[in-house]
Design an enzyme around this catalytic site. Sequence first.
Site, PDB file in Angstrom:
ATOM      1  N   ARG A 177      -2.616 -11.932  11.486  1.00 58.86           N
ATOM      2  CA  ARG A 177      -2.766 -10.415  11.245  1.00 58.86           C
ATOM      3  C   ARG A 177      -3.675 -10.424  10.055  1.00 58.86           C
ATOM      4  NH1 ARG A 177       3.183  -9.306  12.030  1.00 58.86           N
ATOM      5  NH2 ARG A 177       3.524 -10.076   9.785  1.00 58.86           N
ATOM      6  N   ARG A 179      15.725 -13.575  13.180  1.00 60.61           N
ATOM      7  CA  ARG A 179      14.357 -13.501  12.777  1.00 60.61           C
ATOM      8  C   ARG A 179      13.410 -12.541  13.540  1.00 60.61           C
ATOM      9  NH1 ARG A 179      12.913 -17.935   9.136  1.00 60.61           N
ATOM     10  NH2 ARG A 179      15.010 -19.082   8.884  1.00 60.61           N
ATOM     11  N   LYS A 184       0.836  -1.208   0.068  1.00 60.35           N
ATOM     12  CA  LYS A 184      -0.166  -0.248   0.033  1.00 60.35           C
ATOM     13  C   LYS A 184       0.781   1.326  -0.141  1.00 60.35           C
ATOM     14  CE  LYS A 184      -2.631  -0.021   3.485  1.00 60.35           C
ATOM     15  NZ  LYS A 184      -3.483   0.338   4.667  1.00 60.35           N
ATOM     16  N   ARG A 196      11.116 -15.091   6.351  1.00 58.11           N
ATOM     17  CA  ARG A 196      12.018 -13.794   6.169  1.00 58.11           C
ATOM     18  C   ARG A 196      12.967 -13.933   7.410  1.00 58.11           C
ATOM     19  NH1 ARG A 196       8.217  -8.520   5.202  1.00 58.11           N
ATOM     20  NH2 ARG A 196       7.613  -8.979   7.297  1.00 58.11           N
ATOM     21  N   ARG A 246     -12.024   2.791   8.929  1.00 60.54           N
ATOM     22  CA  ARG A 246     -11.679   1.257   9.081  1.00 60.54           C
ATOM     23  C   ARG A 246     -12.842   0.285   9.202  1.00 60.54           C
ATOM     24  NH1 ARG A 246      -6.511   0.061  10.045  1.00 60.54           N
ATOM     25  NH2 ARG A 246      -5.119   1.612  10.976  1.00 60.54           N
TER      26      ARG A 246
END
Length: 229
Positions: free
Chosen positions: A183, A171, A24, A138, A99
């Site tokens: 999430r 990490r 975004k 990641r 939201r």
Amino acid sequence: MTAMPDRIGAPAVLILLGPPGAGKGTQARKLEQDFGLVQLSTGDLLRAAVAAGTAAGLQAKAVMEAGGLVSDEIVLAILKDRMAAPDTGRGVILDGFPRTAGQAGALDALLAGSGQRVTAAISMEVEDAPMIARVAGRYTCASCGEGYHDEFRQPAKAGVCDRCGGTAFRRRSDDNAETAGARLAAYHAQTAPLIAYYEGRGLLHRVDAMRGIDEVAQALSGIVSRVSG
Ligand SMILES: [Zn+2]
């Protein structure tokens, strides 16, 4: 002789929706550059209003200092002030507000007060499984910060950083599949009514945000050109 109608279009009011990791921020910056729009994120708006000491900013400050959540009313007052500034003449990209469907209704009422309306709500759509895989694998080099990924980007020599030769990696504790999944689930639960709200008003545009940055930018640019014509 009758007066010519005013041909100057109303400033665009775009709502950008998308979960963390959908790109975004990157896309909003491109839209700012290409269309002269101004991105307004709720956090930045609040901080700026508090710093400027506007009436609504002072109210927000008092609430935040008391550890409370700033009400929709105050956020809307700050947004109204900000949208009256000359740099938003071409339009704004709202990020982080509304939201909820209730906030979307309040925003519509606010805009109607000045003869404006939401031009488009753009939902950057992602597929959960690949998004979770992206985040979950990641890790970074502990000494230079170079980014790696279990699946997509391993060091050329296993266990040795390509950039600095370091052998320690770390990490983030929230970069795991469970947290990333939670999430995304929270995002979907929160935005589903909002997406339905704009869909019901014929203002929703869906963009496949799993594609490359340039392709997504092109899709967004096409939408903004069409709706703000
Ligand atoms: Zn390194």
